[in-house]
Design a protein around this motif. Structure first.
Motif, PDB file in Angstrom:
ATOM      1  N   GLN A  84       9.430  -3.616  -3.544  1.00 18.89           N
ATOM      2  CA  GLN A  84       8.630  -2.455  -3.953  1.00 18.89           C
ATOM      3  C   GLN A  84       7.863  -1.878  -2.760  1.00 18.89           C
ATOM      4  OE1 GLN A  84       6.469  -4.586  -7.045  1.00 18.89           O
ATOM      5  NE2 GLN A  84       7.439  -3.313  -8.614  1.00 18.89           N
ATOM      6  N   TRP A 136      15.926   4.388 -13.976  1.00 23.19           N
ATOM      7  CA  TRP A 136      15.021   4.294 -12.824  1.00 23.19           C
ATOM      8  C   TRP A 136      15.315   3.048 -11.988  1.00 23.19           C
ATOM      9  CZ3 TRP A 136      12.189   7.023  -9.805  1.00 23.19           C
ATOM     10  CH2 TRP A 136      11.171   6.446  -9.036  1.00 23.19           C
ATOM     11  N   VAL A 137      15.619   1.940 -12.651  1.00 26.28           N
ATOM     12  CA  VAL A 137      15.962   0.710 -11.935  1.00 26.28           C
ATOM     13  C   VAL A 137      17.191   0.942 -11.061  1.00 26.28           C
ATOM     14  CG1 VAL A 137      16.811  -1.663 -12.215  1.00 26.28           C
ATOM     15  CG2 VAL A 137      14.881  -0.867 -13.585  1.00 26.28           C
ATOM     16  N   LEU A 166      14.334   7.077   1.092  1.00 29.89           N
ATOM     17  CA  LEU A 166      14.008   6.439  -0.173  1.00 29.89           C
ATOM     18  C   LEU A 166      14.713   5.105  -0.310  1.00 29.89           C
ATOM     19  CD1 LEU A 166      14.310   9.501  -2.545  1.00 29.89           C
ATOM     20  CD2 LEU A 166      12.226   8.495  -1.647  1.00 29.89           C
ATOM     21  N   GLN A 214       8.741   7.371 -14.947  1.00 26.98           N
ATOM     22  CA  GLN A 214       8.993   5.998 -14.524  1.00 26.98           C
ATOM     23  C   GLN A 214       8.435   5.708 -13.129  1.00 26.98           C
ATOM     24  OE1 GLN A 214      10.352   3.701 -16.618  1.00 26.98           O
ATOM     25  NE2 GLN A 214      10.322   5.354 -18.136  1.00 26.98           N
ATOM     26  N   GLY A 215       8.394   6.721 -12.287  1.00 22.81           N
ATOM     27  CA  GLY A 215       7.902   6.515 -10.927  1.00 22.81           C
ATOM     28  C   GLY A 215       6.426   6.814 -10.759  1.00 22.81           C
ATOM     29  N   GLN A 223      16.229   2.971  -8.008  1.00 17.89           N
ATOM     30  CA  GLN A 223      15.545   2.152  -7.014  1.00 17.89           C
ATOM     31  C   GLN A 223      16.523   1.254  -6.259  1.00 17.89           C
ATOM     32  OE1 GLN A 223      12.341   0.557  -9.692  1.00 17.89           O
ATOM     33  NE2 GLN A 223      11.061   1.118  -7.958  1.00 17.89           N
ATOM     34  N   LEU A 247       9.307   5.955   0.895  1.00 20.72           N
ATOM     35  CA  LEU A 247       8.963   7.201   0.215  1.00 20.72           C
ATOM     36  C   LEU A 247       7.844   7.935   0.947  1.00 20.72           C
ATOM     37  CD1 LEU A 247       9.096   9.160  -2.171  1.00 20.72           C
ATOM     38  CD2 LEU A 247       7.480   7.679  -3.360  1.00 20.72           C
ATOM     39  N   TRP A 299      10.187   0.036  -0.515  1.00 18.47           N
ATOM     40  CA  TRP A 299      10.564   1.320  -1.102  1.00 18.47           C
ATOM     41  C   TRP A 299       9.434   2.334  -0.980  1.00 18.47           C
ATOM     42  CZ3 TRP A 299       8.705   4.367  -5.046  1.00 18.47           C
ATOM     43  CH2 TRP A 299       9.549   5.391  -5.475  1.00 18.47           C
ATOM     44  N   TYR A 337      10.873  14.054  -4.783  1.00 17.74           N
ATOM     45  CA  TYR A 337      11.744  12.876  -4.870  1.00 17.74           C
ATOM     46  C   TYR A 337      13.192  13.309  -5.106  1.00 17.74           C
ATOM     47  CZ  TYR A 337      13.501   8.333  -6.490  1.00 17.74           C
ATOM     48  OH  TYR A 337      14.221   7.177  -6.649  1.00 17.74           O
TER      49      TYR A 337
END
Length: 522
Positions: free
Chosen positions: A18, A463-464, A36, A496-497, A467, A25, A21, A507
């Motif tokens: 996380q 979303w997973v 990303l 979700q983000g 990522q 970002l 990431w 994004y």
């Protein structure tokens, strides 16, 4: 390797993945090098931004965004597609060919009347703004350089392929008529890749052409000269060269000029100013206005060219090196009481006989490709015939032995009648090539359910995958489906983000820049 600035402290309450990431970002948003994360295909120079190049925007919105831009960029804004290739160019290169090389203005087929009219208006305004004393002609023009022969299977040198099969995909009672069409390339040596499209040069319906000839009271054997400078019999020109289903404004104005009845002439003059209505063909105009009978050569000159049509290829050459498979929805509808049949779809799927010849070419895709990384996750969204390129993608990934996960969203009206490619999709799901298969049949329940509905229902998992570096591919209708899917994607990213609207937009823009959000829309 690009340099990434670490803004998230190591003792922050995030897991390592996380934190990495988030650093990527924040680096990207601040303008530093970084990403990303995930499956960026290319780290070359940033592309020029064309915010008006979006078919989800209305014409006036696109033109407003291009206001004050150079002529060629305004032309690009008027074009309705995201590089569909049907004109033989990309939108940018077609606009530049018009502006700098004098290319014709009438090659943007999917844009329809609105695009055609706007391009003409821009051309007329540009010509008026640049009108001046004629430049003195040079005493002797330099000899034109001979054109290099186009390769076989290109737009300017199509290959005469043969129809191998046309298999209905819908069950009996469906409102749709979708065909799996197989074209035999023989020993031509033509190559293609998953993501490419097949262009075909169709023919008009012979019954329609014969009816036009009857109304004109001519035999069809009269000799005329086409725009390409070829001398042909009128019937052949109407069959293979001229667009008789969508008469041009110039053709309607010509009918008005030669109408013997004053009321008919006035009606036709008004119609030429606003353009023929959807489904209003040359045959209908000849029958509604029987006094309008122009000279044959003038009519040939005024009618627009019969443009080629593109179909997404639904096969991988690794599995079918001498065949092209595609998915064709046969267009047959009524528009304001007018019966209308799609010229290319009915020609390819119904009128062309088994082993009959059809001129085809390969329209290469610039970016809509299976990712080079065999481990990247792929999310494919393709309702209706939009599933076609993903059949090719899945075959390609299977043939390459890719380990990356695949998630397909597919939708159609009814599961019992319209679940096309059911057998293949279920087999891929059982063997694991398809990690997830999400279906949306809009008329199976009282409330309409579409692919974007399913996306929102599975937002957390979506979303997973994002990522994890998933590339999102969309194929299908530009004006509605692709726009709705885009809205759903922004909503998923925001919710979700944890982004606000502006952050979600940045994004998604970054996904596009990294070639992780690719669209083949029409």
């Amino acid at each position: 390797m690009p340099t990434q600035v670490n803004l998230i402290p190591e003792d922050a309450p995030f897991e390592e993945g996380q934190r990495e990431w988030l650093n990527g970002l924040l680096s990207a948003l601040a303008g530093w090098e970084g990403s990303l994360g995930g499956a960026a295909q290319d780290s070359g120079e940033a592309k020029e931004s064309f915010p008006w190049h979006d078919p989800a925007l209305e014409m006036d919105e696109r033109m407003a965004l291009a206001e004050g831009k150079p002529y060629e960029r305004q032309l690009m804004a008027a074009m309705a597609q995201l590089d569909c290739g049907q004109c033989g160019y990309l939108c940018k290169t077609y606009a530049e060919a018009i502006a700098f090389e004098g290319e014709a203005l009438n090659r943007c087929v999917p844009g329809g009347k609105e695009t055609e009219r706007t391009l003409k208006e821009l051309g007329a305004a540009h010509q008026a703004a640049n009108a001046g004393p004629a430049a003195e002609e040079p005493a002797e023009k330099p000899a034109a350089k001979p054109k290099k022969a186009a390769p076989l299977g290109s737009r300017d040198n199509p290959y005469m392929a043969r129809l191998k099969s046309s298999t209905p995909l819908n069950a009996e009672g469906s409102t749709k008529d979708t065909r799996h069409v197989v074209i035999d390339l023989g020993d031509s040596g033509i190559e293609y890749e998953a993501g490419d499209s097949m262009g075909i040069y169709p023919e008009n319906d012979p019954r329609t052409v014969d009816a036009i000839l009857a109304d004109l009271e001519v035999s069809g054997g009269e000799m005329v000269t086409t725009a390409a400078g070829e001398s042909k019999r009128l019937r052949q020109a109407l069959l293979k060269d001229l667009d008789v289903t969508k008469p041009s404004d110039e053709a309607i104005a010509l009918l008005a000029e030669h109408a013997g009845d004053a009321d008919e002439a006035e009606d036709l003059r008004m119609l030429s100013g606003q353009g023929a209505a959807e489904g209003q063909t040359l045959l209908e105009l000849l029958r509604v206005y029987p006094s309008a009978r122009p000279p044959l050569q003038a009519l040939v000159d005024a009618l627009g060219p019969l443009q080629p049509r593109l179909y997404s290829i639904a096969s991988s050459s690794k599995r079918y090196p001498t065949e092209i498979h595609t998915t064709v929805a046969v267009v047959k509808t009524a528009v304001y009481g007018r019966g209308y049949k799609g010229v290319a779809s009915t020609f390819l799927a119904k009128r062309l006989s088994l082993h009959g010849e059809v001129p085809i070419y390969i329209q290469r895709s610039e970016e809509f490709r299976v990712h080079a990384d065999p481990d990247h996750p792929a999310i494919m969204i393709g309702p209706g015939t939009g599933i076609a390129p993903f059949m090719a993608f899945l075959q390609e990934r299977e043939a390459r032995g890719d380990a990356g996960r695949n998630w397909l969203f597919f939708g159609n009206p009814e599961s019992a009648k319209d679940h096309i490619y059911r057998r293949e999709l279920e087999a891929w799901r059982k063997q694991g090539l398809l990690s997830r298969l999400t279906l949306a049949f809009s008329r199976d329940q009282e409330e309409k359910v579409y692919v974007q509905t399913r996306m929102l229902e599975q937002a957390r998992e979506f979303w997973v995958w994002l990522q994890a570096g998933a590339v999102i591919y969309i194929c299908g209708d530009a004006s509605r489906m692709a726009n709705d899917v885009d809205h759903a994607l922004h909503r998923i990213v925001a919710e979700q983000g944890g982004f606000d609207a502006a952050g979600a937009t940045r994004y998604v823009e970054r996904l596009t820049a990294e070639r992780r959000y690719l669209r083949d829309v029409y």
